[in-house]
Design a protein around this motif. Structure first.
Motif, PDB file in Angstrom:
ATOM      1  N   LEU A 110       0.835  -1.192   0.000  1.00 14.50           N
ATOM      2  CA  LEU A 110       0.000   0.000   0.000  1.00 14.50           C
ATOM      3  C   LEU A 110       0.872   1.245   0.000  1.00 14.50           C
ATOM      4  N   LEU A 111       0.701   2.088  -1.008  1.00 17.14           N
ATOM      5  CA  LEU A 111       1.404   3.365  -1.055  1.00 17.14           C
ATOM      6  C   LEU A 111       0.500   4.415  -0.428  1.00 17.14           C
ATOM      7  N   ILE A 112       0.931   4.977   0.708  1.00 14.37           N
ATOM      8  CA  ILE A 112       0.136   5.942   1.458  1.00 14.37           C
ATOM      9  C   ILE A 112       0.679   7.333   1.161  1.00 14.37           C
ATOM     10  N   GLY A 113       0.063   8.003   0.195  1.00 19.03           N
ATOM     11  CA  GLY A 113       0.563   9.299  -0.226  1.00 19.03           C
ATOM     12  C   GLY A 113       1.941   9.160  -0.848  1.00 19.03           C
ATOM     13  N   LYS A 114       2.780  10.160  -0.650  1.00 24.07           N
ATOM     14  CA  LYS A 114       4.132  10.148  -1.208  1.00 24.07           C
ATOM     15  C   LYS A 114       5.193   9.763  -0.190  1.00 24.07           C
ATOM     16  N   ASN A 115       4.793   9.569   1.063  1.00 21.08           N
ATOM     17  CA  ASN A 115       5.801   9.434   2.106  1.00 21.08           C
ATOM     18  C   ASN A 115       5.778   8.121   2.873  1.00 21.08           C
ATOM     19  N   TYR A 116       4.748   7.288   2.694  1.00 20.91           N
ATOM     20  CA  TYR A 116       4.649   6.075   3.494  1.00 20.91           C
ATOM     21  C   TYR A 116       4.290   4.870   2.627  1.00 20.91           C
ATOM     22  N   VAL A 117       4.836   3.741   3.013  1.00 17.94           N
ATOM     23  CA  VAL A 117       4.535   2.469   2.352  1.00 17.94           C
ATOM     24  C   VAL A 117       4.232   1.434   3.427  1.00 17.94           C
ATOM     25  N   VAL A 118       3.140   0.717   3.244  1.00 23.04           N
ATOM     26  CA  VAL A 118       2.792  -0.401   4.117  1.00 23.04           C
ATOM     27  C   VAL A 118       2.906  -1.660   3.265  1.00 23.04           C
ATOM     28  N   ARG A 119       3.864  -2.531   3.612  1.00 19.45           N
ATOM     29  CA  ARG A 119       4.199  -3.660   2.728  1.00 19.45           C
ATOM     30  C   ARG A 119       4.142  -4.975   3.482  1.00 19.45           C
ATOM     31  N   ASP A 148       4.810 -14.537   6.786  1.00 18.14           N
ATOM     32  CA  ASP A 148       4.130 -14.984   8.012  1.00 18.14           C
ATOM     33  C   ASP A 148       3.215 -13.899   8.585  1.00 18.14           C
ATOM     34  N   GLN A 149       2.423 -13.291   7.713  1.00 16.34           N
ATOM     35  CA  GLN A 149       1.443 -12.279   8.120  1.00 16.34           C
ATOM     36  C   GLN A 149       2.084 -11.085   8.837  1.00 16.34           C
ATOM     37  N   GLN A 150       3.322 -10.837   8.503  1.00 12.22           N
ATOM     38  CA  GLN A 150       4.002  -9.666   9.047  1.00 12.22           C
ATOM     39  C   GLN A 150       3.928  -8.514   8.047  1.00 12.22           C
ATOM     40  N   TYR A 151       3.955  -7.295   8.569  1.00 11.78           N
ATOM     41  CA  TYR A 151       3.938  -6.110   7.715  1.00 11.78           C
ATOM     42  C   TYR A 151       5.077  -5.178   8.108  1.00 11.78           C
ATOM     43  N   LYS A 152       5.562  -4.461   7.097  1.00 12.43           N
ATOM     44  CA  LYS A 152       6.611  -3.465   7.299  1.00 12.43           C
ATOM     45  C   LYS A 152       6.054  -2.100   6.902  1.00 12.43           C
ATOM     46  N   VAL A 153       6.188  -1.126   7.800  1.00 11.61           N
ATOM     47  CA  VAL A 153       5.719   0.231   7.540  1.00 11.61           C
ATOM     48  C   VAL A 153       6.938   1.119   7.356  1.00 11.61           C
ATOM     49  N   LEU A 154       7.056   1.728   6.178  1.00  6.48           N
ATOM     50  CA  LEU A 154       8.222   2.540   5.822  1.00  6.48           C
ATOM     51  C   LEU A 154       7.845   4.006   5.671  1.00  6.48           C
ATOM     52  N   LYS A 155       8.731   4.870   6.117  1.00  6.89           N
ATOM     53  CA  LYS A 155       8.607   6.289   5.824  1.00  6.89           C
ATOM     54  C   LYS A 155       9.693   6.657   4.825  1.00  6.89           C
ATOM     55  N   LEU A 156       9.287   7.210   3.672  1.00  4.43           N
ATOM     56  CA  LEU A 156      10.233   7.533   2.615  1.00  4.43           C
ATOM     57  C   LEU A 156      10.824   8.919   2.849  1.00  4.43           C
ATOM     58  N   GLU A 211       9.026   0.404  10.718  1.00  3.52           N
ATOM     59  CA  GLU A 211       8.448  -0.284  11.856  1.00  3.52           C
ATOM     60  C   GLU A 211       7.885  -1.614  11.378  1.00  3.52           C
ATOM     61  N   TYR A 212       8.062  -2.671  12.194  1.00  5.56           N
ATOM     62  CA  TYR A 212       7.546  -3.994  11.854  1.00  5.56           C
ATOM     63  C   TYR A 212       6.406  -4.356  12.804  1.00  5.56           C
ATOM     64  N   CYS A 213       5.380  -4.993  12.241  1.00  2.00           N
ATOM     65  CA  CYS A 213       4.218  -5.370  13.045  1.00  2.00           C
ATOM     66  C   CYS A 213       3.483  -6.519  12.369  1.00  2.00           C
ATOM     67  N   THR A 214       2.443  -7.004  13.002  1.00  5.78           N
ATOM     68  CA  THR A 214       1.607  -8.034  12.396  1.00  5.78           C
ATOM     69  C   THR A 214       0.642  -7.372  11.413  1.00  5.78           C
ATOM     70  N   VAL A 237      -1.684   1.029  12.372  1.00  5.23           N
ATOM     71  CA  VAL A 237      -2.020   2.434  12.659  1.00  5.23           C
ATOM     72  C   VAL A 237      -1.003   3.034  13.619  1.00  5.23           C
ATOM     73  N   ARG A 238      -0.673   2.302  14.651  1.00  7.81           N
ATOM     74  CA  ARG A 238       0.287   2.813  15.629  1.00  7.81           C
ATOM     75  C   ARG A 238       1.682   2.971  15.020  1.00  7.81           C
ATOM     76  N   ALA A 239       2.032   2.079  14.102  1.00  5.41           N
ATOM     77  CA  ALA A 239       3.327   2.194  13.434  1.00  5.41           C
ATOM     78  C   ALA A 239       3.379   3.446  12.559  1.00  5.41           C
ATOM     79  N   LEU A 240       2.298   3.723  11.843  1.00  7.56           N
ATOM     80  CA  LEU A 240       2.249   4.935  11.017  1.00  7.56           C
ATOM     81  C   LEU A 240       2.414   6.191  11.867  1.00  7.56           C
ATOM     82  N   VAL A 241       1.732   6.230  12.997  1.00  8.81           N
ATOM     83  CA  VAL A 241       1.821   7.397  13.878  1.00  8.81           C
ATOM     84  C   VAL A 241       3.222   7.522  14.464  1.00  8.81           C
TER      85      VAL A 241
END
Length: 648
Positions: free
Chosen positions: A464-473, A477-485, A494-497, A504-508
């Motif tokens: 998921l590309l969240i605007g121009k600055n964030y990626v949720v990938r 094993d049902q893990q997700y990585k939240v990136l700030k570009l 940030e890594y989470c399930t 949401v908490r990782a994005l914040v």
């Protein structure tokens, strides 16, 4: 208060309104066909004679101060990511520079020339009865000649709001009545298919602060005005309603002139002023005990007849505690409409028996839902709280969110709905539910996200590309990585399930705010990876057509789609019909029948937008009932439709 030679209420009773007589006759004729009416009401002639001898407040007076007041200003938005512009020479620019200089801002022209700033037009609407320091939503938009491409990520600097009008070829402004400041949420954040115009306007949720108190009043018809009439009305209203001033019990009505009464608001009606006025206008000016007993019998029969139940319930509510037993008989009726009207009137007197019928109406009836939720909100009894708790789990999206908002309004510190503030940017609530998982996003009152369901998840495999600055990938094993570009730097992550709460908490944590989290849910739903329904501002409305005999309606606004952004223009404001503002020339007060359908409850209202209204087919005889078989709302031309704001 000057005296007048006008006749007193007793002398004016022969002028009982035709509306009252027609409504009474129609109700009695309709009710005589039912067994419940036979044997317990006077005949029509006797009933009409009683009405003539005992007029109501509404036969002499109407509401004043029930309109919405538009406040306007020119403001400065800062913090833009080089999407701003230097405003061209104009009246607006000159006004903004003057405003900046009044705040001792150095080199205002240099600031305006920056690509990180933009001149904007600011507007808000003060609701009736607003108190000092109360919050309201603020609209921000670009002037037509602006070269600014987007207000996203902007911050509105403190802006002083005033009433503005073009009169006599010049601009006239009033005193400062509000202050606006805060983060701008562009309309594009809520739109399914954003357009460029949605980047050029937005809102600041709860970003306005009132600097004034808007009082309510009752104005007396010109032909009926007199000191005696004014005192009689105030005495009757204060006998029914009171407030406390520093612990001292006081009546709500105070006569100030021969044609005007100041009207305080009792706390239980604070968020439903329209109903308060309806009840006040239904109060009898005087009534003997014998006449009261006879009228109670009459009203009980009218209550049990669906076509007359609405008005009967209002009149019984206006009587007060003596009308409670008659209202309770309505709770036993087989007709759900009768049960609702009886329960609504009982709720505003905090009678616990009302909760069950109101819960039924909120869950099942598309048309009655707004009224039922508003009534449950004002009840202090634990039965209302328990019913709202049950409504958190029903099928209707707007009923579930309405129950949440009602519970939060009753007690923001309630552990069930208290939630938390994430990153000091928005309110965040996770509600355990037995119903379908749901994510609700607010676009009025305050930045707020409510998760109905403690285990809402994303499907694996998404990027998921969240605007121009964030990626949720999605990872393994049902893990997700939240990136700030971050250009030119290492991208923090940030890594989470795949649990939505953790994402949401990782994005914040990475710096995301309300707009970024809203965009995350939007994109996740568009890619069909959000395992929950998604709703934006799903709130019931008081202006829905009611079809007698139908308990429910399948026409509830669908979730998973944002409502269109329809900021109100000045000519779309629907002011409450009533009296013109008081002036030194008291003869300018004109009586107009009160419309009970506006303003909406402050609890369930988007102050800046609404769905397009349909035509209003009501005739004059139906003005006393806010739900009518032929009723649909019609936009009314108000004072602001006749004025042109200076930036227009």
């Amino acid at each position: 208060m000057k005296s007048s030679s006008s006749s007193a209420p007793a002398d004016a009773t022969v002028r009982l309104s035709r509306r009252s007589i027609l409504a009474l006759g129609a109700a009695l004729l309709g009710g005589c066909s039912t067994p419940l009416m036979r044997g317990q009401t006077p005949d029509i002639e006797t009933a009409i004679e009683e009405e003539i001898r005992n007029p109501t407040v509404g036969d002499f007076a109407g509401a004043w101060g029930m309109n919405y007041v538009a406040l306007e200003s020119v403001g400065l938005v800062t913090g833009l990511p080089n999407t701003g512009s230097d405003p061209p020479p104009s009246v607006e620019r000159n006004l903004l520079i003057s405003e900046m200089q009044s705040h001792e801002v150095n080199k205002p022209n240099d600031i305006l020339a920056s690509a990180t700033t933009s001149l904007v037009l600011v507007r808000a609407f003060l609701p009736p009865g607003v108190q000092k320091h109360e919050n309201f939503d603020v609209e921000v938009r670009l002037p037509s000649r602006s070269e600014t491409t987007s207000l996203r990520d902007g911050w509105l600097m403190k802006s002083r709001l005033r009433q503005v009008a073009m009169m006599g070829g010049g601009v006239h402004t009033g005193s400062v009545e509000g202050i606006a400041e805060g983060e701008v949420l562009v309309d594009a954040a809520f739109e399914g298919a954003p357009e460029q115009r949605h980047e050029k306007r937005g809102r600041i949720l709860g970003g306005g602060f009132s600097h004034t108190v808007r009082k309510l009043g009752l104005g007396i018809r010109r032909q009926d005005k007199s000191v005696r009439t004014s005192i009689a009305i105030a005495k009757a209203v204060s006998a029914r309603f009171h407030t406390f001033d520093h612990g001292v019990k006081k009546g709500v009505a105070k006569p100030t002139r021969d044609n005007f009464i100041d009207l305080a608001v009792t706390p239980r009606y604070r968020n439903n002023l329209a109903r308060y006025i309806r009840v006040v206008r239904a109060i009898k000016l005087s009534e003997t005990p014998k006449a009261r007993i006879e009228r109670l019998a009459l009203l009980q029969g009218k209550l049990l007849n669906p076509p007359s139940a609405s008005l009967a319930a209002i009149e019984l509510e206006a009587i007060g505690k003596d009308g409670i037993e008659a209202l309770k008989t309505g709770l036993q009726a087989s007709d759900p409409e009768v049960r609702f009207y009886a329960a609504e009137a009982l709720a505003y007197q905090d009678i616990s028996d009302a909760a069950a019928a109101l819960g039924e109406s909120a869950a099942r009836s598309h048309s009655l839902r707004w009224h039922a939720l508003s009534a449950l909100t004002v009840m202090d009894h634990v039965s209302a709280y328990e019913m709202l708790n049950e409504l958190l789990h029903v099928e209707s999206v707007e009923c579930r969110y309405g129950a949440f908002r009602a519970m939060w309004t009753r007690n923001p510190q309630d552990p069930m709905v208290r939630g938390e503030v994430l990153g000091k940017k928005f309110s965040y609530h996770v509600i355990g539910t037995t119903g379908e998982s749901l994510v609700h996003i607010a676009r009025s009152r305050r930045p707020e996200i409510v998760l109905f369901g403690t285990d809402v998840r994303l499907q694996p495999g998404a990027v998921l590309l969240i605007g121009k600055n964030y990626v949720v990938r999605s990872e393994v094993d049902q893990q997700y990585k939240v990136l700030k570009l971050v250009p030119g730097e290492d991208n923090p992550a940030e890594y989470c399930t795949n649990q939505v709460d953790q994402i949401v908490r990782a994005l914040v944590k990475l710096g995301g705010g309300y707009a970024e989290v809203v965009n995350f849910f939007r994109v996740a739903k568009q890619q069909n990876v959000l395992q929950a329904r998604l709703a934006f501002e799903a709130m019931a409305s008081p202006n829905r057509k009611f079809v007698r005999g139908e308990d429910s309606s399948p026409t509830e606004p669908a979730a998973d789609d944002a409502p269109p952004a329809n900021p109100l223009s000045p000519d779309e404001i629907v002011p409450e019909e009533g009296f013109l503002p008081a002036s030194t020339e008291e003869e300018e007060l004109e009586f107009v029948e009160h419309r009970a359908t506006t303003p909406e409850s402050g609890i369930f209202r988007d102050q800046l937008s609404r769905q397009p209204a349909k035509s209003d087919k009501r005739d004059q005889k139906s003005l006393d009932t806010y739900i009518h078989p032929d009723y649909q709302e019609k936009p009314k031309d108000g004072i602001w439709s006749k004025m042109t704001s200076w930036w227009k």
